[in-house]
Write an enzyme that holds these catalytic residues in place. Sequence first.
Site, PDB file in Angstrom:
ATOM      1  N   GLU A 158     -61.855-119.656 -49.260  1.00 55.12           N
ATOM      2  CA  GLU A 158     -61.028-120.612 -49.996  1.00 55.12           C
ATOM      3  C   GLU A 158     -60.542-121.595 -48.952  1.00 55.12           C
ATOM      4  O   GLU A 158     -59.908-121.394 -47.919  1.00 55.12           O
ATOM      5  CB  GLU A 158     -59.767-119.874 -50.683  1.00 55.12           C
ATOM      6  CG  GLU A 158     -58.773-121.102 -51.662  1.00 55.12           C
ATOM      7  CD  GLU A 158     -57.659-120.361 -52.206  1.00 55.12           C
ATOM      8  OE1 GLU A 158     -57.312-120.664 -53.178  1.00 55.12           O
ATOM      9  OE2 GLU A 158     -57.129-119.432 -51.327  1.00 55.12           O
ATOM     10  N   GLU A 172     -51.797-129.851 -57.197  1.00 56.44           N
ATOM     11  CA  GLU A 172     -51.505-128.453 -57.236  1.00 56.44           C
ATOM     12  C   GLU A 172     -49.912-128.540 -57.060  1.00 56.44           C
ATOM     13  O   GLU A 172     -49.350-129.242 -56.435  1.00 56.44           O
ATOM     14  CB  GLU A 172     -51.986-127.386 -56.354  1.00 56.44           C
ATOM     15  CG  GLU A 172     -51.652-125.960 -56.568  1.00 56.44           C
ATOM     16  CD  GLU A 172     -52.446-125.029 -55.526  1.00 56.44           C
ATOM     17  OE1 GLU A 172     -52.110-123.693 -55.908  1.00 56.44           O
ATOM     18  OE2 GLU A 172     -53.135-125.383 -54.797  1.00 56.44           O
TER      19      GLU A 172
END
Length: 223
Positions: free
Chosen positions: A119, A210
Site C-alpha cells: 500500500e 482521506e
Amino acid sequence: MVSFTSLLAAFSVVSGVLTSPIAVVPEVNTALAKRTPSSTGTSGGFYYSFWTDTPNSVTYTNGDAGKFSVSWKNNNGNHVGGKGWRTGSARTIKYSGSYKPNGNSYLAIYGWTRSPLIEYYIVESFGTYNPSTGATSKGQFTVDGSVYDLYTSTRTNAPSIEGTRTFTQFWSVRRTKRTSGSVNTGAHFAAWKKAGMNLGSHDYQILAVEGYKSSGSATMTVS
C-alpha cells in the site's frame, strides 16, 4: 497517535477499515451515481473509489472528467476517496484544487501493488497528523520542487485488496505542502527501489482525500 491508515487499509477494499473489496460498476450519468457512498467505478473517464463508515457526516461527489469533491463535518469515523486509474503505472499525475482540512487528513497519490502486496502514499499535503509518525525512515530525495522523506511501516492482519493480510506501506511525504502541481510517480518508484522498497504489479492508483475524526472540504481535479 496511531495513523488512521493503520486503522484503515485500502479503498477498493476501500482504504482502511474495509472488510471486502467492492465490485467495479459501469459508468452511469445520473445524480445518484455521482453521490454514492462506499463504491468504486468509473466517472468522467476515470476510475474512482470512495469509502466511509459515517455516511451521515461526509459527502463525496464525482464531477466531470477528473474532478471530484468531498466535504465532512465533525466526522467521528473515516472516509477516503478520489479519482485516478484502475491500473497504476509510473505516470506523471497533474492535479489542482482546494484542500481545506481541519484535523487529521491527507491529500495523496494512493495505490496498491500485488506480489508483493504494498500500500503506498505520495503525500502532497496533510492536516494535523504527519504520517511519518512511528514509521521507519528510509532516506529522502528531491523531485518536483521539494524534498520528500521516505518511510515504511507494517500493517499486521489488516484489511487489504487481498483480504486480511500482513503487508508493508510505502510513504513519500512532501516537506513543502501544496494543493496543485505534478507528481512524477516514476521518480518516487525509482527512489523507493534505490532505498530497497520494491513494488509489485500495480493495482489501482488515485488522487485521494482521506480523513479521520476531523472536518474539512476538498474539490480536486486530476489528469
